[in-house]
Motif scaffolding. Structure first.
Motif, short mmCIF file in Angstrom:
data_model
loop_
_atom_site.label_atom_id
_atom_site.label_comp_id
_atom_site.label_asym_id
_atom_site.label_seq_id
_atom_site.Cartn_x
_atom_site.Cartn_y
_atom_site.Cartn_z
N ILE C 219 -14.34 -37.52 -21.80
CA ILE C 219 -13.28 -37.24 -20.83
C ILE C 219 -13.74 -37.57 -19.41
N LEU C 220 -14.95 -37.17 -19.09
CA LEU C 220 -15.45 -37.44 -17.74
C LEU C 220 -15.60 -38.94 -17.50
N ALA C 221 -16.14 -39.63 -18.50
CA ALA C 221 -16.40 -41.06 -18.31
C ALA C 221 -15.10 -41.86 -18.22
N ALA C 222 -14.16 -41.54 -19.12
CA ALA C 222 -12.91 -42.30 -19.13
C ALA C 222 -12.15 -42.13 -17.81
N GLY C 223 -12.32 -40.95 -17.19
CA GLY C 223 -11.57 -40.71 -15.96
C GLY C 223 -12.37 -40.96 -14.70
N SER C 224 -13.51 -41.63 -14.85
CA SER C 224 -14.40 -41.77 -13.70
C SER C 224 -13.88 -42.78 -12.69
N PHE C 225 -14.05 -42.47 -11.44
CA PHE C 225 -13.65 -43.38 -10.36
C PHE C 225 -14.87 -44.05 -9.73
N LEU C 226 -15.82 -43.24 -9.38
CA LEU C 226 -16.96 -43.75 -8.63
C LEU C 226 -17.82 -44.74 -9.40
N GLY C 227 -17.98 -44.46 -10.71
CA GLY C 227 -18.83 -45.34 -11.51
C GLY C 227 -18.41 -46.78 -11.39
N PRO C 228 -17.19 -47.09 -11.82
CA PRO C 228 -16.75 -48.49 -11.71
C PRO C 228 -16.62 -48.93 -10.25
N ALA C 229 -16.29 -47.98 -9.35
CA ALA C 229 -16.08 -48.39 -7.96
C ALA C 229 -17.38 -48.86 -7.33
N VAL C 230 -18.47 -48.17 -7.61
CA VAL C 230 -19.74 -48.50 -6.96
C VAL C 230 -20.49 -49.59 -7.72
N LEU C 231 -20.48 -49.46 -9.06
CA LEU C 231 -21.33 -50.35 -9.84
C LEU C 231 -20.60 -51.51 -10.50
N GLY C 232 -19.27 -51.49 -10.47
CA GLY C 232 -18.55 -52.53 -11.18
C GLY C 232 -17.80 -53.45 -10.24
N GLY C 233 -17.39 -54.56 -10.83
CA GLY C 233 -16.58 -55.50 -10.07
C GLY C 233 -15.13 -55.33 -10.46
N PRO C 234 -14.29 -56.26 -10.01
CA PRO C 234 -12.86 -56.16 -10.32
C PRO C 234 -12.57 -56.12 -11.81
N ARG C 235 -13.46 -56.73 -12.60
CA ARG C 235 -13.17 -56.73 -14.03
C ARG C 235 -13.63 -55.46 -14.73
N GLN C 236 -14.20 -54.53 -13.97
CA GLN C 236 -14.58 -53.27 -14.57
C GLN C 236 -13.67 -52.13 -14.14
N SER C 237 -12.55 -52.48 -13.51
CA SER C 237 -11.65 -51.43 -13.03
C SER C 237 -11.16 -50.55 -14.15
N MET C 238 -11.27 -49.24 -13.95
CA MET C 238 -10.76 -48.30 -14.94
C MET C 238 -9.53 -47.62 -14.37
N ILE C 239 -8.93 -46.76 -15.18
CA ILE C 239 -7.65 -46.16 -14.76
C ILE C 239 -7.74 -45.54 -13.39
N ALA C 240 -8.81 -44.76 -13.18
CA ALA C 240 -8.92 -44.05 -11.91
C ALA C 240 -8.87 -45.01 -10.74
N ASN C 241 -9.55 -46.13 -10.89
CA ASN C 241 -9.56 -47.11 -9.81
C ASN C 241 -8.17 -47.70 -9.58
N VAL C 242 -7.51 -48.02 -10.70
CA VAL C 242 -6.17 -48.62 -10.59
C VAL C 242 -5.21 -47.67 -9.89
#
Lengths: 347, 260, 287
Positions: C219-242
């Motif tokens: 649950i925590l990982a699927a809803g994470s914002f900071l993880g993909p925001a800091v460590l990922g690029g546009p192709r790693q955007s998850m729901i929270a980022n969108v």
């Protein structure tokens, strides 16, 4: 079959067992008896391979197994908490040891059925341990331990926590099974009734050392130390000095004497004299035998099949006597008690 | 299995475990180390140690402002959260009603729902009910977010509380309110304080929901750090992060002291 | 201090007297629930009208848009990343929890080492991982892989696993620690070596903790914002980022709300489905 040689175990600076040695012959039922902290569980666990000795050796069937891990020793063990696997059925619990000892699938099925029949639980195979009563769990625990025909069976206070009636039933049942199968058994308990009723031999332990090793009869009738005399069975105690004049009596309370059996210690020795409750006879009037003393009844406990009377003697000693049930005496009565000089224990 | 194979197995296991601890703690270690770099980019100090970035930090008004905001918001939400959380914990532990277990899950919702949702929902909600963004929104929002932690801590303390103490107090003549003040309260207060401290820590480090709740002149430290990360890595970020770390660790350690 | 306590004491006494008999413990529980109700549940429910384009001919405009490929991608990616992170985290957490239960000499210190990272804000931990994987960081110098790893999916998953590891270790440790030690002794005496014992006795009995840990991490990982925001690029955007993007960058409150509602519905649906298999209440006990 089993030899424990000089087993010593230290936990840091604490000595749990100190140079313990004893043997168990094939087919014998031996009990390690002692109060908590005497080292009996530690010894049992060391024989199982669950505890590493600081010093000493353990031999099974002549082989030195001291460095062998538990799974290689071919022993059976029943634990205090039964330790039945809660996530497996009764059948799976019993099959576990068989599988680990390399039995084939067909053999496992047969042996599981045999084990269940042995402990009188043939219909409980599919139950989980949580669904069984305490007594039933103990029986399954035993079946599991015996399934693969181990060289020796270790029992760690398995009857603790069972109610009295069940305890007595289980004792005789356990001994019967053991004799039937003939498996060498080491039993650990603090309950002397367990020890006396089931064993061929008893090792009395205290503070990590063996106080006495012998048959139940010899432990009870001929204790070799005050500890054993007091730990096993109840008794009335008199302390005093062996009479200088003829060496056949103990002087206590200045004038009263107790006649002693032959072979008593030399005159002048300080001794404690023990008399078992069943050797004391109580009557209203003196009968005129030796070792007869007057006293007052303090308390009568009816234990169902007999009565235990606490009688206060002239010098303040409280004597314990067993009589038939519902004796004719009442609290506060003046009575006379007597005992045979030959039944007296002198230490 | 011989003794040597056992030894080897044991050592490999210990080695793997050590690696895992390193994995867990490495990020923080790196942040702290690189704050002392002499370069203009956060790198492991090779040549020497420099406190330049801390100096810059102390001179940056915006950053110091964010620190103040974070402190105020964290304190405010910690107090509020401790109060509400304790009341809820007492209520749930000491009463029975149908579906109590299921309903108590509601208290944990802020932990379960992604903080992004919480942030957006709250910012829209606050504007609807005319609550201004900035301090009020931040404090309320952080209270909701840290509520589950206080609730769980106090609840756990209450579950092991010996109610005979309260019964004794009543029999001795104290009414319920006094009993709570003189008996129950003092005994569970370490847990309440610990909960408050944890709430403080949670609030201090919160970013994801906070980014929606700030107003232009009230920004918190995590938001500032994030913005700086976006624009370019300088070791000043590290310095700020280290300050954050220190505050949070000190508070958390005090909380631990109290709880034990 | 004593002056404060006096006034506090009087206040509670007066308040207590007033409330006595009128306010029960149930009311207190109600108060707690209401707080969450007013400041979380209600706001989320209010997002529903926000998400609808009411008063126009296309009220479900936003939802239709949300079904677009890119956004479905984000949902699916969140699910997959959640699973991947859970798998990695559980594996690592099991090792650590096992160590804590059976092999650690100083459990308190080891435990503290695991809990300390929890005190440190996510953003700082992600920052540290970012630095670690950056071209000038130690990882690049050690392995010579260069900047390749940063802003990729593995980077995000490693980051998520690192950050949520303590959350997984705690319930697992609880579960392992409560296993009756005599069961392990029994297994050894019955002939099973250490590995068999782990597989047939320890692991099955640690499943409750494993399930709890898995649920939390997922649950925590699927809803994470900071993880993909800091460590990922546009192709790693998850729901929270969108969702955040829709709100903060495009100011499209309607769309962001729609996505948020869809996420919430999916989350609740997931928990209900989970409950049918695993009984949520028991799992929550283990946390």
């Amino acid at each position: 079959m089993l030899e424990v040689e000089g087993f010593t175990k230290y936990y840091g600076d604490l000595c749990a067992v100190d140079d313990l040695s004893f043997r168990i012959e094939e087919g014998e039922f031996v009990t390690l008896l002692g109060p908590s902290g005497c080292g009996k569980s530690t010894t049992l666990h060391a024989i199982a391979g669950l505890v590493e000795p600081t010093e000493g050796r353990i031999r099974l069937r002549g082989d030195n197994v001291t460095d062998l891990p538990p799974e290689k020793r071919n022993i059976g063990m029943a634990f205090q908490s039964t330790a039945l696997f809660p996530h497996m059925t009764v059948r799976e619990n019993i099959a576990y040891g068989l599988k680990m000892h390399g039995y084939s699938k067909a053999d496992i099925e047969d042996r599981v059925e045999e084990s269940l029949t042995l402990v009188d639980m043939p219909e409980h195979g599919e139950h989980k341990p949580g669904e069984l009563s305490g007594g039933q769990q103990q029986r399954v625990s035993l079946a599991r331990a015996l399934a693969y025909e181990p060289d020796i069976l270790l029992l760690d206070e398995p009857l603790t926590g069972l109610d009295r009636v069940l305890q007595e039933e289980m004792r005789s049942w356990l001994r019967r099974i053991q004799l039937e199968i003939g498996v060498t058994t080491l039993y650990v308990t603090h309950d002397q009734e367990d020890a006396l009723s089931m064993s061929d031999k008893v090792v009395v332990l205290r503070n990590g050392r063996a106080e006495q090793i012998g048959s139940p009869e010899s432990i009870y009738e001929s204790p070799e130390s005050p500890f054993v005399a007091e730990f096993v069975g109840k008794s009335t105690q008199f302390t005093g000095e062996v009479d200088e004049t003829d060496g056949k009596a103990v002087v206590y309370n200045d004038t009263k004497t107790i006649a002693l059996p032959d072979g008593a210690p030399s005159p002048g020795t300080d001794v404690t004299v023990y008399v078992r409750p069943e050797d004391i006879k109580v009557s209203t009037e003196p009968v005129g035998s030796t070792n007869e003393f007057p006293g007052t009844v303090l308390n009568i406990s009816n234990l169902g099949n007999r009565a235990e009377m606490a009688i206060e003697l002239a010098n303040g000693t409280t004597a314990l006597a067993h009589t038939g049930r519902f004796p004719d005496f009442g609290v506060g009565d003046d009575v006379c008690l007597r005992f045979d000089a030959n039944r007296v224990i002198v230490l | 299995m011989s003794a040597t194979t056992q030894r080897l197995e044991g050592l490999t296991f210990q080695g793997i475990v050590a690696l895992m601890f390193a994995f867990l703690l490495l990020p923080v270690v790196i942040v702290v180390l690189t704050s002392f770099t002499t370069q203009t980019f956060p790198a492991i100090p090779q040549e020497g140690f420099s406190l330049e970035w801390y100096r810059q930090l102390l001179q940056d008004e915006k950053l110091l402002g964010a620190l103040t905001v974070s402190l105020i918001v964290a304190t405010g939400s910690a107090i509020l959260s401790a109060i509400v959380g304790t009341i809820a914990a007492v209520g749930f532990v000491r009463s029975t009603f149908p579906y109590k277990q299921q309903i108590s899950t509601v208290m944990l919702l802020p932990m379960i729902i992604s903080p992004v949702i919480t942030g957006i929902a709250l910012v829209r909600y606050f504007s609807t009910i005319q609550l201004s963004s900035g301090y009020p929104a931040l404090i309320l929002g952080h209270t909701v977010l840290s509520l589950p932690y206080v609730f769980l801590l106090v609840r756990s303390e209450l579950l092991t509380f010996n109610e005979d103490l309260e019964r004794a107090s009543r029999v001795l003549g104290a009414d319920p309110a006094t009993t709570f003040r003189l008996v129950t309260g003092p005994i569970i207060s370490p847990a309440i304080l610990a909960g408050g401290f944890i709430a403080f820590v949670v609030s201090f480090g919160e970013f994801t929901a906070t980014q929606f709740l700030i107003s232009p002149d009230t920004s918190t430290v995590p938001v500032v750090i994030y913005t700086m990360l976006r624009t370019g890595l300088t070791p000043t970020i590290n310095a700020l992060s280290v300050v954050l770390i220190i505050v949070m660790v000190v508070v958390a350690l005090s909380s631990r002291r109290l709880a034990s | 201090m004593s002056v404060e306590r006096l006034t506090l004491g009087r206040v509670t006494h007066i308040v207590g007297e007033r409330l006595q008999g009128r306010v029960s413990n149930r009311h207190l529980a109600l108060l707690g629930v209401s707080f969450v109700g007013f400041f979380l549940i209600l706001p989320i429910i209010f997002l529903i009208p926000e998400s609808l384009n009411l008063g126009s001919s296309t009220p479900f405009e936003s939802y239709r848009r949300a079904m677009d490929g890119i956004y479905i991608d984000a949902f699916v990616r969140s699910f997959i990343f959640g699973l991947a992170t859970t798998a990695v985290t559980l594996a690592l957490a099991y090792l650590l929890a096992y160590y804590l239960t059976f092999a650690a000499k100083r459990v308190r210190i080891a435990m503290t080492l695991i809990i300390v990272p929890l005190w440190i804000a996510y953003i700082i931990r992600y920052f540290g991982i970012l630095l670690f994987l950056s071209p000038a960081g130690p990882f690049a110098s050690f392995t010579g892989i260069g900047p390749g790893l940063l802003f990729t999916s593995p980077a995000v998953i490693i980051g998520l696993a690192n950050v949520y590891l303590p959350f997984a270790v705690l319930p697992l440790y609880n579960s392992l620690n409560t296993i009756n030690k005599e069961l392990i002794d029994a297994s050894r005496v019955l002939g099973a070596n250490k590995w068999w014992t782990i597989v047939k006795v320890i692991f099955p009995l640690s499943l409750p903790g494993l399930v709890a840990a898995g649920l939390i991490v997922f649950i925590l990982a699927a809803g994470s914002f900071l993880g993909p925001a800091v460590l990922g690029g546009p192709r790693q955007s998850m729901i929270a980022n969108v969702i955040a993007n829709a709100f903060l960058e495009n100011f499209n409150i309607q769309f962001a709300s729609a996505l948020a509602i869809i996420y919430t519905v999916l989350l609740v649906g997931f928990l209900i489905a989970f409950n049918t298999v695993f009984d949520l209440q028991e799992v929550l006990e283990d946390i």
